[in-house]
Design a protein around this motif. Structure first.
Motif, PDB file in Angstrom:
ATOM      1  N   VAL A 133      -4.600   7.220  24.092  1.00 29.50           N
ATOM      2  CA  VAL A 133      -4.009   6.583  22.915  1.00 29.50           C
ATOM      3  C   VAL A 133      -4.550   7.222  21.640  1.00 29.50           C
ATOM      4  O   VAL A 133      -3.787   7.577  20.729  1.00 29.50           O
ATOM      5  N   LEU A 134      -5.861   7.399  21.577  1.00 23.02           N
ATOM      6  CA  LEU A 134      -6.456   8.010  20.393  1.00 23.02           C
ATOM      7  C   LEU A 134      -6.016   9.459  20.240  1.00 23.02           C
ATOM      8  O   LEU A 134      -5.735   9.927  19.127  1.00 23.02           O
ATOM      9  N   GLY A 135      -5.923  10.177  21.357  1.00 21.61           N
ATOM     10  CA  GLY A 135      -5.482  11.566  21.304  1.00 21.61           C
ATOM     11  C   GLY A 135      -4.083  11.694  20.746  1.00 21.61           C
ATOM     12  O   GLY A 135      -3.791  12.599  19.944  1.00 21.61           O
ATOM     13  N   GLN A 136      -3.189  10.791  21.153  1.00 24.79           N
ATOM     14  CA  GLN A 136      -1.826  10.832  20.620  1.00 24.79           C
ATOM     15  C   GLN A 136      -1.801  10.519  19.131  1.00 24.79           C
ATOM     16  O   GLN A 136      -1.037  11.117  18.369  1.00 24.79           O
ATOM     17  N   ASN A 188      -9.214  17.192  17.920  1.00 25.29           N
ATOM     18  CA  ASN A 188      -9.509  15.899  18.532  1.00 25.29           C
ATOM     19  C   ASN A 188      -8.430  15.500  19.526  1.00 25.29           C
ATOM     20  O   ASN A 188      -8.719  14.921  20.578  1.00 25.29           O
ATOM     21  N   ALA A 189      -7.184  15.795  19.205  1.00 13.96           N
ATOM     22  CA  ALA A 189      -6.098  15.493  20.135  1.00 13.96           C
ATOM     23  C   ALA A 189      -6.262  16.285  21.421  1.00 13.96           C
ATOM     24  O   ALA A 189      -6.153  15.734  22.529  1.00 13.96           O
ATOM     25  N   LYS A 190      -6.562  17.551  21.294  1.00 14.29           N
ATOM     26  CA  LYS A 190      -6.732  18.409  22.468  1.00 14.29           C
ATOM     27  C   LYS A 190      -7.832  17.882  23.385  1.00 14.29           C
ATOM     28  O   LYS A 190      -7.699  17.904  24.618  1.00 14.29           O
ATOM     29  N   ALA A 191      -8.909  17.391  22.793  1.00 15.35           N
ATOM     30  CA  ALA A 191     -10.047  16.917  23.584  1.00 15.35           C
ATOM     31  C   ALA A 191      -9.750  15.621  24.327  1.00 15.35           C
ATOM     32  O   ALA A 191     -10.434  15.294  25.310  1.00 15.35           O
ATOM     33  N   ASN A 192      -8.747  14.870  23.878  1.00 14.93           N
ATOM     34  CA  ASN A 192      -8.496  13.549  24.447  1.00 14.93           C
ATOM     35  C   ASN A 192      -7.232  13.434  25.279  1.00 14.93           C
ATOM     36  O   ASN A 192      -7.030  12.408  25.934  1.00 14.93           O
ATOM     37  N   LEU A 193      -6.388  14.461  25.261  1.00 18.37           N
ATOM     38  CA  LEU A 193      -5.083  14.343  25.907  1.00 18.37           C
ATOM     39  C   LEU A 193      -5.054  15.013  27.273  1.00 18.37           C
ATOM     40  O   LEU A 193      -5.738  16.018  27.507  1.00 18.37           O
ATOM     41  N   PRO A 194      -4.220  14.509  28.187  1.00 22.31           N
ATOM     42  CA  PRO A 194      -4.077  15.124  29.511  1.00 22.31           C
ATOM     43  C   PRO A 194      -3.078  16.277  29.484  1.00 22.31           C
ATOM     44  O   PRO A 194      -2.316  16.437  28.525  1.00 22.31           O
ATOM     45  N   VAL A 195      -3.076  17.064  30.530  1.00 26.21           N
ATOM     46  CA  VAL A 195      -2.084  18.132  30.675  1.00 26.21           C
ATOM     47  C   VAL A 195      -0.685  17.529  30.761  1.00 26.21           C
ATOM     48  O   VAL A 195       0.272  18.046  30.195  1.00 26.21           O
ATOM     49  N   ASN A 196      -0.551  16.418  31.496  1.00 24.54           N
ATOM     50  CA  ASN A 196       0.691  15.652  31.559  1.00 24.54           C
ATOM     51  C   ASN A 196       0.327  14.232  31.964  1.00 24.54           C
ATOM     52  O   ASN A 196      -0.853  13.909  32.147  1.00 24.54           O
ATOM     53  N   TYR A 197       1.330  13.389  32.111  1.00 25.98           N
ATOM     54  CA  TYR A 197       1.084  11.975  32.402  1.00 25.98           C
ATOM     55  C   TYR A 197       1.500  11.608  33.827  1.00 25.98           C
ATOM     56  O   TYR A 197       1.583  10.420  34.155  1.00 25.98           O
ATOM     57  N   GLN A 198       1.689  12.610  34.665  1.00 25.21           N
ATOM     58  CA  GLN A 198       2.201  12.336  36.004  1.00 25.21           C
ATOM     59  C   GLN A 198       1.182  11.644  36.904  1.00 25.21           C
ATOM     60  O   GLN A 198       1.544  10.847  37.780  1.00 25.21           O
ATOM     61  N   ASN A 199      -0.093  11.948  36.710  1.00 27.45           N
ATOM     62  CA  ASN A 199      -1.111  11.417  37.619  1.00 27.45           C
ATOM     63  C   ASN A 199      -2.143  10.543  36.926  1.00 27.45           C
ATOM     64  O   ASN A 199      -3.203  10.259  37.491  1.00 27.45           O
ATOM     65  N   VAL A 200      -1.861  10.107  35.707  1.00 29.78           N
ATOM     66  CA  VAL A 200      -2.792   9.226  35.018  1.00 29.78           C
ATOM     67  C   VAL A 200      -2.658   7.811  35.574  1.00 29.78           C
ATOM     68  O   VAL A 200      -1.669   7.476  36.236  1.00 29.78           O
ATOM     69  N   THR A 201      -3.640   6.982  35.297  1.00 27.78           N
ATOM     70  CA  THR A 201      -3.596   5.579  35.703  1.00 27.78           C
ATOM     71  C   THR A 201      -3.437   4.724  34.467  1.00 27.78           C
ATOM     72  O   THR A 201      -4.250   4.790  33.542  1.00 27.78           O
ATOM     73  N   GLY A 202      -2.373   3.939  34.437  1.00 27.02           N
ATOM     74  CA  GLY A 202      -2.137   3.088  33.287  1.00 27.02           C
ATOM     75  C   GLY A 202      -0.656   2.939  33.011  1.00 27.02           C
ATOM     76  O   GLY A 202       0.189   3.515  33.720  1.00 27.02           O
ATOM     77  N   PRO A 203      -0.287   2.204  31.969  1.00 27.26           N
ATOM     78  CA  PRO A 203       1.128   1.948  31.672  1.00 27.26           C
ATOM     79  C   PRO A 203       1.886   3.188  31.221  1.00 27.26           C
ATOM     80  O   PRO A 203       3.121   3.164  31.183  1.00 27.26           O
ATOM     81  N   ASP A 204       1.178   4.259  30.865  1.00 27.96           N
ATOM     82  CA  ASP A 204       1.838   5.496  30.435  1.00 27.96           C
ATOM     83  C   ASP A 204       2.055   6.475  31.583  1.00 27.96           C
ATOM     84  O   ASP A 204       2.546   7.580  31.375  1.00 27.96           O
ATOM     85  N   ARG A 205       1.709   6.074  32.797  1.00 29.85           N
ATOM     86  CA  ARG A 205       1.875   6.961  33.951  1.00 29.85           C
ATOM     87  C   ARG A 205       3.335   7.378  34.097  1.00 29.85           C
ATOM     88  O   ARG A 205       4.252   6.565  34.059  1.00 29.85           O
TER      89      ARG A 205
END
Length: 518
Positions: A133-136, A188-205
């Motif tokens: 969330v912070l990265g976005q 800061n965004a780069k440090a906090n964001l994933p490569v993609n959201y396919q395998n994250v855990t949470g409502p943004d998966r």
């Protein structure tokens, strides 16, 4: 696949305090700062509201692309709306409505991002989701200031919420301070964001369309190029070209980058997720103001750019752009395929003799924009304000071309060829190392300018390139632009940037006109 970023006007919570100390009314249907910022759902809803700001008229729904494109030599105004033509010929007044809409929409993005960055750290929630969330929020604030800096040159730099009324009137920041903040936000965004959201855990998966580490890396590299920090930029581009932030590649078909059926593809690092009402619902157009559950998620760019008889015809490609696509034939003896992806023109040798679904209805010498319209994709005329074509903010082709530019500026001109050639190969153009071997650094600069002109035409890039290359201050280059687009004949120094809106100057005693327009 489309995603719908639900809107939430978090800013209304801070704006709703009564000025009358004897009467305070609280609307039970609107959350307040005392009841919000409590849960994981609040954090996600708040960051979603920043994405909502990408989809209104002052950003990518219509006006920001229009005012960017109009000032390049790839497109020219042809509108009954005076503001669009006055922007295109560099004579827009400080009282222009569209110039103010861009200001308001981008500062809305900043305001919403600042609320997320201030309040979300205090929410007890999954740490990985919090980081995303912070990265976005960092990414979208960085993007907002990237656009503001390129559009107005010098603006207030606001990174915190106002503590009291004394902070309601921020001063104009220096250009250097603004760009340092842009670079910091993308880091800061780069440090906090994933490569993609396919395998994250949470409502943004599984969500598509959210900012990723690749998008942040690309925008960081681009910002560094804009500040001529070439070596640092190369570090970022090398990560993307090496695949560390996603398997980006050029699409085989150039037009896939502007086709509503091939969105969020392997070439896309970040794009705005527009959609038709049939795809995501909604009945009230998303021009701006307070969002409601009935908002659509549409783009108005298609009808704004569409050819005469099929839309508003507010812009036309320049003849210089059309002619430049003919400077080289492909290796199989055809015209550059980017021509007909960018410009609607009558080209019987290329089996292109139709406009939308009709036989060519205009003089065969007429040319119109095709990129970002539905010509060839949908109905026979543009549905009024109903386009679902995503706006591509950053493509992998840009990474390759910026990387080549940075190499050339560091004196590594020979290494630049291969990255340019990847883009040329898709257009089936001859090997640049064969047709123009051993170019000097200065010759390569001109070649890169030509290559970017064709690859990114009608994508809001050209004016930024002209400004950062210093062409407006170079008499020879300015004369070249005047010879290609008559709108440059009314240019006066400093007006490559937009004026600070007069209403803002009137209301904020600490705000200054940008130094270029003085």
């Amino acid at each position: 696949m489309k995603i719908y970023i639900y809107s939430l006007l978090v800013g209304a919570m801070l704006a709703g305090a009564s000025c009358d100390s004897q009467l305070e009314l609280t609307n039970p249907n609107i959350p307040t700062t005392g009841t919000f910022w409590k849960t994981e759902s609040d954090a996600v809803a708040a960051v979603n509201s920043i994405y909502n700001s990408l989809m209104i008229d002052g950003t990518y729904m219509r006006m920001f692309p229009s005012l960017m494109d109009g000032r390049g030599d790839d497109i020219q105004g042809d509108s009954p709306w005076p503001d669009l033509n006055l922007v295109a010929n560099f004579t827009i007044p400080t009282t222009s409505g569209p110039v103010f809409w861009v200001w308001g929409a981008h500062y809305q993005m900043v305001w919403r991002a600042n609320q997320v960055l201030t309040n979300v750290p205090n929410i007890e929630m999954d740490q990985n989701l919090k980081n995303r969330v912070l990265g976005q929020a960092y990414f979208l604030r960085g993007l907002a200031y990237f656009n503001l800096a390129n559009f107005y040159k010098e603006v207030p730099l606001i990174t915190t919420l106002p503590a009291d009324r004394s902070e309601f009137y921020p001063a104009t920041a220096t250009e250097e301070a603004i760009w340092e903040q842009i670079i910091s936000d993308f880091k800061n965004a780069k440090a906090n964001l994933p490569v993609n959201y396919q395998n994250v855990t949470g409502p943004d998966r599984g969500n598509i369309g959210r900012a990723t580490s690749g998008a942040a890396t690309g925008m960081l590299g681009k910002a560094l190029v804009y500040r001529k920090r070439w070596a640092e930029a190369i570090v970022q581009f090398t990560e993307l070209i090496g695949g560390q932030h996603g398997a980006y590649r050029l699409m085989e078909n150039y037009r896939d980058n502007f086709d509503p059926r091939t969105e969020n593809n392997a070439e896309s690092l970040f794009e705005v997720q527009f959609a038709t009402p049939a795809e995501v619902g909604g009945s009230e157009l998303n021009w701006g103001g307070n969002p409601t559950a009935n908002w659509t998620q549409v783009s108005a760019q298609a009808i704004t750019y569409a050819a005469r008889g099929y839309g508003f015809n507010d812009f036309l490609p320049t003849r210089a752009l059309y002619d430049d696509y003919h400077k080289e034939m492909t290796v199989d003896g055809r015209k550059d395929p980017r021509l007909l992806a960018t410009i609607a023109s009558f080209e019987p040798t290329e089996n292109s003799t139709r406009l939308y679904n009709d036989p060519w209805p205009h003089p065969v010498t007429d040319i119109y924009p095709r990129k970002y319209t539905n010509d060839g994709f949908g109905p026979s005329v543009e549905p009024v304000f109903r386009s679902g074509i995503n706006y591509r903010i950053l493509r992998y082709a840009d990474i390759l071309m910026l990387h080549a530019e940075a190499l050339n500026e560091l004196g590594r001109t020979a290494e630049a060829y291969s990255f340019i050639q990847q883009v040329r190969n898709r257009a089936k153009l001859p090997n640049l190392a064969t047709v123009k071997p051993g170019m000097s650094q200065a010759q390569m600069r001109d070649q890169i300018a030509h290559e970017r002109f064709l690859e990114f035409a009608i994508e809001g890039q050209r004016i930024n390139d002209l400004i950062r290359w210093g062409w407006f201050e170079n008499p020879a280059k300015l004369a070249f632009l005047k010879s290609r687009d008559a709108e440059f004949n009314t240019y006066t120094p400093g007006n490559q940037w937009m004026p600070i809106p007069q209403g803002e100057l009137d209301n904020n005693p600490n705000l200054s006109p940008n130094s270029a327009n003085n």
